[in-house]
Each structure stands twice: as structure tokens, then as C-alpha cells.
Design a protein around this motif. Structure first.
Motif, PDB file in Angstrom:
ATOM      1  N   GLY A 137       4.018   5.594  -5.320  1.00 24.20           N
ATOM      2  CA  GLY A 137       3.788   5.373  -7.210  1.00 24.20           C
ATOM      3  C   GLY A 137       2.518   6.450  -7.640  1.00 24.20           C
ATOM      4  O   GLY A 137       3.118   7.207  -8.803  1.00 24.20           O
ATOM      5  N   LEU A 138       1.746   6.718  -6.816  1.00 24.97           N
ATOM      6  CA  LEU A 138       0.776   7.559  -7.262  1.00 24.97           C
ATOM      7  C   LEU A 138       1.107   8.977  -7.255  1.00 24.97           C
ATOM      8  O   LEU A 138       0.980   9.720  -7.936  1.00 24.97           O
ATOM      9  CB  LEU A 138      -0.495   7.401  -6.411  1.00 24.97           C
ATOM     10  N   ALA A 139       1.883   9.445  -6.204  1.00 33.25           N
ATOM     11  CA  ALA A 139       2.624  10.556  -5.782  1.00 33.25           C
ATOM     12  C   ALA A 139       3.514  10.833  -7.225  1.00 33.25           C
ATOM     13  O   ALA A 139       3.756  11.916  -7.653  1.00 33.25           O
ATOM     14  CB  ALA A 139       3.245  10.564  -4.575  1.00 33.25           C
ATOM     15  N   GLU A 140       4.473   9.703  -7.334  1.00 36.02           N
ATOM     16  CA  GLU A 140       5.627  10.066  -8.597  1.00 36.02           C
ATOM     17  C   GLU A 140       4.770  10.394  -9.789  1.00 36.02           C
ATOM     18  O   GLU A 140       5.165  11.348 -10.424  1.00 36.02           O
ATOM     19  CB  GLU A 140       6.234   8.618  -8.943  1.00 36.02           C
ATOM     20  N   PHE A 141       3.702   9.683 -10.162  1.00 38.50           N
ATOM     21  CA  PHE A 141       2.967   9.953 -11.522  1.00 38.50           C
ATOM     22  C   PHE A 141       2.158  11.133 -11.360  1.00 38.50           C
ATOM     23  O   PHE A 141       1.740  11.689 -12.605  1.00 38.50           O
ATOM     24  CB  PHE A 141       2.119   8.774 -11.935  1.00 38.50           C
ATOM     25  N   THR A 179      -5.667  10.767 -11.661  1.00 38.34           N
ATOM     26  CA  THR A 179      -4.388   9.904 -11.799  1.00 38.34           C
ATOM     27  C   THR A 179      -4.440   8.564 -11.750  1.00 38.34           C
ATOM     28  O   THR A 179      -3.815   7.951 -12.564  1.00 38.34           O
ATOM     29  CB  THR A 179      -3.456  10.318 -10.721  1.00 38.34           C
ATOM     30  N   ILE A 180      -5.217   8.068 -11.050  1.00 41.30           N
ATOM     31  CA  ILE A 180      -5.493   6.503 -10.823  1.00 41.30           C
ATOM     32  C   ILE A 180      -6.010   5.927 -11.936  1.00 41.30           C
ATOM     33  O   ILE A 180      -5.561   4.809 -12.501  1.00 41.30           O
ATOM     34  CB  ILE A 180      -6.162   6.084  -9.567  1.00 41.30           C
ATOM     35  N   ALA A 213       3.122  13.944 -10.025  1.00 47.77           N
ATOM     36  CA  ALA A 213       4.156  15.007 -10.398  1.00 47.77           C
ATOM     37  C   ALA A 213       4.304  15.038 -12.160  1.00 47.77           C
ATOM     38  O   ALA A 213       4.902  15.803 -12.354  1.00 47.77           O
ATOM     39  CB  ALA A 213       5.399  14.443  -9.802  1.00 47.77           C
ATOM     40  N   VAL A 214       4.101  13.742 -12.726  1.00 45.95           N
ATOM     41  CA  VAL A 214       4.364  13.592 -13.877  1.00 45.95           C
ATOM     42  C   VAL A 214       3.479  14.277 -14.695  1.00 45.95           C
ATOM     43  O   VAL A 214       3.377  14.916 -15.830  1.00 45.95           O
ATOM     44  CB  VAL A 214       4.736  12.338 -14.376  1.00 45.95           C
ATOM     45  N   PHE A 215       2.093  13.839 -14.233  1.00 44.78           N
ATOM     46  CA  PHE A 215       0.745  14.347 -15.067  1.00 44.78           C
ATOM     47  C   PHE A 215       0.372  15.836 -14.530  1.00 44.78           C
ATOM     48  O   PHE A 215      -0.201  16.616 -15.230  1.00 44.78           O
ATOM     49  CB  PHE A 215      -0.437  13.617 -14.549  1.00 44.78           C
ATOM     50  N   GLU A 216       0.955  16.492 -13.444  1.00 45.51           N
ATOM     51  CA  GLU A 216       0.469  17.929 -13.096  1.00 45.51           C
ATOM     52  C   GLU A 216       0.873  18.781 -14.117  1.00 45.51           C
ATOM     53  O   GLU A 216       0.009  19.604 -14.229  1.00 45.51           O
ATOM     54  CB  GLU A 216       1.288  18.208 -11.695  1.00 45.51           C
ATOM     55  N   GLU A 247       0.912  -1.326   0.113  1.00 44.18           N
ATOM     56  CA  GLU A 247       0.193  -0.054   0.047  1.00 44.18           C
ATOM     57  C   GLU A 247       0.707   1.232  -0.112  1.00 44.18           C
ATOM     58  O   GLU A 247       0.531   2.186  -0.688  1.00 44.18           O
ATOM     59  CB  GLU A 247      -0.858  -0.116   1.093  1.00 44.18           C
ATOM     60  N   ALA A 248       1.955   1.282   0.765  1.00 44.32           N
ATOM     61  CA  ALA A 248       2.934   2.397   0.787  1.00 44.32           C
ATOM     62  C   ALA A 248       3.717   2.627  -0.367  1.00 44.32           C
ATOM     63  O   ALA A 248       3.825   3.663  -1.018  1.00 44.32           O
ATOM     64  CB  ALA A 248       3.961   2.018   1.689  1.00 44.32           C
ATOM     65  N   ILE A 249       3.785   1.430  -1.189  1.00 46.37           N
ATOM     66  CA  ILE A 249       4.603   1.460  -2.553  1.00 46.37           C
ATOM     67  C   ILE A 249       3.523   2.165  -3.416  1.00 46.37           C
ATOM     68  O   ILE A 249       3.798   3.040  -4.328  1.00 46.37           O
ATOM     69  CB  ILE A 249       4.946   0.255  -3.161  1.00 46.37           C
TER      70      ILE A 249
END
Length: 202
Positions: free
Chosen positions: A133-137, A157-158, A139-142, A127-129
């Protein structure tokens, strides 16, 4: 049992990650055991478990780093795009290329049933991973959301990650497309990427 200072722990962990990645790429997860990883590092098998609870958790750490490196490189490509649509196409093409060419991802995701190797990873770790991953992407999509005529506001994002998974499934089944026609896979991949990018901009 002798303890390690912070510098030693960092060095050993880095060597375990590097050696683990090399062994997994060369032999695959099923044929790689803990001793194969610890011997080149110069530590006992039992010491491995002072760094990772299971071999699967080492895999997860390697994959986490691969994803972070991919996301960082992709952000640079998106920044160079002239429009959100071009940025999305760059992202999708980069992701497909990452799955096609990254040897670790090929071994763990494309050529193996990766789910079986993560069964020993605690739910809270997974769940932490997923949150990372959601936070990483995000930042990519923002940057794509902030541009005029950018990403559709109703797409989360999901859901964008779910669309990336479609590209992943295509890569996993590449051989079936190649068996039909030598250029069929590339054509379908490119059409999918163009169609997704076109449909996601506002």
C-alpha cells in the motif's frame, strides 16, 4: 486429491475473489461463510483453503485489489491537474468518493468493524500488504513531489496516508454530521480537503 494446473488455479482464484466480493457486499462479512463463496464456484469448502488460509485472507486480497484500482484511477486524475495543490485536492476528493460510493469498502470499512475480520491474518501478511500500500501511494504522490511548488519536502508518504485516514474517519462518521444538518457533512469534507491541500504544498 486432484491438483489444479496453473490455468485452473488462476480461474478458481478469480472466481473466489469475484464471488466473495459479491457475497460480502450483499450480506456483509458476519453473514458470509466459506460455503456461501465456494458453492457458486463449484468447489468444496475444503478446497477453499488451498487458495486462502482463512476467510479474512480472502477479504484482504479483495481489498488489495480495490486499493490498486483506486490508486491507478487517481494517478490519472492527478496527471490532469494543473498544480500540486489541485492534484492533492483531486486525490483527497477521489479518496472520499471512493469510501462513500464503493460498495465493498462501505461494507468492510464504513459499516463494519473491519479490524475484527483481520485478526486471523498473519502479521507478516499484514506487514506485506502495508508495504504494498505504501508503494502504491508513493507512486501516486511522486508526481506531486516532482512539480515546481510541489509537496512539502518534510512530509513523508506515511504521514500523507495518515491524513487520508482523517478523511476516512470523517466518512465513517458521516451519519452524525448528516443528523446535524443535511449539508453539514459535505461542507466539512470540502473544507478539510481544501485546508489539507493548501497546507501540504511548498
Amino acid at each position: 486429491m486432484r491438483g489444479f494446473d496453473d490455468e485452473e488455479r488462476e480461474r478458481i482464484e478469480e472466481e473466489l475473489v469475484e464471488t466473495g466480493r459479491e457475497r460480502l457486499v450483499r450480506y456483509g462479512p458476519a453473514k458470509t461463510n466459506v460455503v456461501d463463496i465456494t458453492e457458486p464456484v463449484g468447489i468444496a469448502k475444503s478446497t477453499f483453503y488451498r487458495f486462502f488460509d482463512t476467510k479474512a485472507e480472502l477479504y484482504v486480497e479483495i481489498y488489495r485489489r480495490e486499493v490498486a484500482e483506486f490508486a491507478e484511477g487517481t494517478r490519472a486524475e492527478i496527471d490532469e491537474a494543473d498544480s500540486s495543490r489541485e492534484g492533492l485536492e483531486a486525490l483527497f476528493r477521489s479518496y472520499a468518493g471512493w469510501l462513500e460510493d464503493n460498495p465493498f469498502v462501505q461494507r468492510m470499512v464504513v459499516q463494519s468493524d473491519y479490524r475484527s475480520f483481520y485478526q486471523d491474518v498473519p502479521d507478516e501478511t499484514m506487514e506485506a500488504i502495508q508495504r504494498e500500500g505504501l508503494a502504491e501511494f508513493e507512486a501516486v504522490f511522486e508526481p506531486l513531489r516532482e512539480r515546481e511548488g510541489g509537496l512539502r519536502e518534510d512530509v513523508e508518504t506515511i504521514e500523507l496516508l495518515g491524513l487520508l485516514s482523517l478523511i476516512g474517519l470523517l466518512v465513517i462518521h458521516r451519519e452524525e454530521y448528516d443528523n446535524y444538518n443535511a449539508s453539514y457533512y459535505e461542507r466539512v469534507r470540502d473544507l478539510l480537503i481544501e485546508t489539507l491541500a493548501r497546507g501540504l504544498v511548498g
